[in-house]
Design a protein around this motif. Structure first.
Motif, PDB file in Angstrom:
ATOM      1  N   SER A 239       1.704  23.416  44.943  1.00 37.36           N
ATOM      2  CA  SER A 239       1.153  24.764  45.115  1.00 37.36           C
ATOM      3  C   SER A 239      -0.252  24.881  44.537  1.00 37.36           C
ATOM      4  O   SER A 239      -1.165  25.405  45.180  1.00 37.36           O
TER       5      SER A 239
ATOM      6  N   LEU B 161      -3.933  25.402  46.550  1.00 29.49           N
ATOM      7  CA  LEU B 161      -4.894  26.475  46.284  1.00 29.49           C
ATOM      8  C   LEU B 161      -6.258  25.925  45.892  1.00 29.49           C
ATOM      9  O   LEU B 161      -7.297  26.456  46.319  1.00 29.49           O
TER      10      LEU B 161
ATOM     11  N   LEU C 129      -5.088  32.934  47.480  1.00 34.69           N
ATOM     12  CA  LEU C 129      -3.711  33.412  47.513  1.00 34.69           C
ATOM     13  C   LEU C 129      -3.399  34.186  48.784  1.00 34.69           C
ATOM     14  O   LEU C 129      -2.237  34.285  49.185  1.00 34.69           O
TER      15      LEU C 129
ATOM     16  N   ARG D  39      -4.713  33.450  51.823  1.00 32.77           N
ATOM     17  CA  ARG D  39      -4.917  32.638  53.015  1.00 32.77           C
ATOM     18  C   ARG D  39      -3.603  32.395  53.751  1.00 32.77           C
ATOM     19  O   ARG D  39      -2.522  32.420  53.178  1.00 32.77           O
TER      20      ARG D  39
ATOM     21  N   TYR E  15      -1.491  29.675  55.341  1.00 34.88           N
ATOM     22  CA  TYR E  15      -1.396  28.218  55.261  1.00 34.88           C
ATOM     23  C   TYR E  15      -0.368  27.676  56.245  1.00 34.88           C
ATOM     24  O   TYR E  15       0.742  28.224  56.373  1.00 34.88           O
TER      25      TYR E  15
ATOM     26  N   HIS F 101       0.291  21.868  53.075  1.00 35.37           N
ATOM     27  CA  HIS F 101       0.981  21.561  51.820  1.00 35.37           C
ATOM     28  C   HIS F 101       1.103  20.043  51.651  1.00 35.37           C
ATOM     29  O   HIS F 101       0.894  19.510  50.558  1.00 35.37           O
TER      30      HIS F 101
ATOM     31  N   PHE G 192      -1.178  38.793  48.494  1.00 38.35           N
ATOM     32  CA  PHE G 192      -0.568  37.464  48.383  1.00 38.35           C
ATOM     33  C   PHE G 192       0.193  37.123  49.659  1.00 38.35           C
ATOM     34  O   PHE G 192       1.002  37.903  50.149  1.00 38.35           O
ATOM     35  N   ASP G 193      -0.080  35.927  50.217  1.00 44.57           N
ATOM     36  CA  ASP G 193       0.570  35.490  51.454  1.00 44.57           C
ATOM     37  C   ASP G 193       1.724  34.556  51.106  1.00 44.57           C
ATOM     38  O   ASP G 193       1.526  33.552  50.426  1.00 44.57           O
TER      39      ASP G 193
ATOM     40  N   VAL H 108       1.908  30.605  50.914  1.00 52.32           N
ATOM     41  CA  VAL H 108       1.519  29.788  49.763  1.00 52.32           C
ATOM     42  C   VAL H 108       2.704  28.947  49.277  1.00 52.32           C
ATOM     43  O   VAL H 108       2.525  27.846  48.769  1.00 52.32           O
TER      44      VAL H 108
ATOM     45  N   SER I 255       6.691  33.640  41.590  1.00 51.48           N
ATOM     46  CA  SER I 255       5.434  33.696  42.323  1.00 51.48           C
ATOM     47  C   SER I 255       4.335  33.896  41.282  1.00 51.48           C
ATOM     48  O   SER I 255       4.551  33.688  40.101  1.00 51.48           O
TER      49      SER I 255
END
Length: 257
Positions: free
Chosen positions: A17, A21, A38, A40, A42, A47, A134-135, A138, A210
């Motif tokens: 994570s 970022l 945070l 964006r 993704y 990842h 916050f998405d 993430v 989170s």
């Protein structure tokens, strides 16, 4: 690596994570860049790319990896031809009676929910980060589910009593690995404070964090006792937070003896 290594966090993969970022933050001291990262959107492959850009530990050691569980979600989707969201709704949320849980892929929640806020210390103006943008991508398959404490307790009870998986699979999940001593496959054990040294018993569950919230659910192996906690206002300002969810968890567990 093997699927079992991913499930028990012994593949050697880093958490993922933070690495994800940092690929989008040029100045780690910039609040604006951190909040933008945070928020964006993704893709799962990002990842995997993030952990492949950094060193891994030797396979066999316990290193908690969010990216490893993202990879597991990708494998599930490839094997079934269905999305993790659909599978959760059909095979987990429905059977467990989790009526207030979802798997969002965009920021923002409706209704009376805990705000996604984080305390970052007096060095920042106001001291608080508003993380409404916050998405959940993430965390993706490692932790994008939004739930309630009642639904978390319902899930843990359904899992531990064999409603979601068969007895052989459940036994595999509840067997701690030698690498950790406490973590099985997707769940971990803690000593039940209601038990005695002569007859120690375990509670099973998991926590989640989170950047602005914390949650934990634990239950007895027979499913008769469950406790779930959700809290907002996570302290990101220091390695030692201003408050510890354990200060509430232990008395709550003792109250269920």
């Amino acid at each position: 690596m093997t699927i079992r290594q991913l499930l028990e966090h012994t593949s050697g993969a880093p958490n993922g994570s933070l690495e994800l970022l940092l690929r989008h933050i040029e100045d780690p001291t910039s609040l604006e860049q951190q909040l933008e990262a945070l928020g964006r959107d993704y893709a799962d492959q990002e990842h995997i790319d993030a952990i492949n850009d950094v060193p891994w530990t030797a396979p066999g050691q316990f290193v908690y990896s969010n990216a490893g569980y993202v990879a597991l979600g990708m494998l599930v989707e490839e094997a079934t031809g269905r999305s993790v969201e659909d599978l959760l709704r059909e095979r987990v949320f429905g059977p467990a009676g989790m009526r207030h849980s979802s798997y969002p892929d965009e920021p923002g929640l409706n209704g009376p929910v805990l705000r996604e806020d984080a305390w970052v210390g007096e060095t920042w103006e106001g001291g608080w980060w508003d993380l409404d943008g916050f998405d959940p991508d993430v965390f993706s398959h490692a932790g994008a589910v939004v739930s309630t404490t009642a639904d978390l307790a319902a899930f843990n009870e359904a899992l531990l009593t064999g409603e979601l998986v068969g007895p052989e699979v459940l036994q595999e999940m509840l067997t701690p690995t030698a690498a950790s001593g406490f973590y099985g496959l997707g769940v971990y054990a803690v000593l039940d404070p209601c038990s005695t040294p002569e007859d120690p018993q375990l509670l099973w569950g998991h926590d989640g964090a989170s950047f602005g919230t914390l949650s934990i659910v634990l239950g007895s192996a027979d499913g008769t006792r469950q406790i779930a906690i959700g809290a907002t206002g996570r302290d990101l300002s220091a390695l030692v937070p201003r408050w510890d969810v354990g200060d509430l968890l232990v008395p709550a567990l003792l109250a269920t003896c």
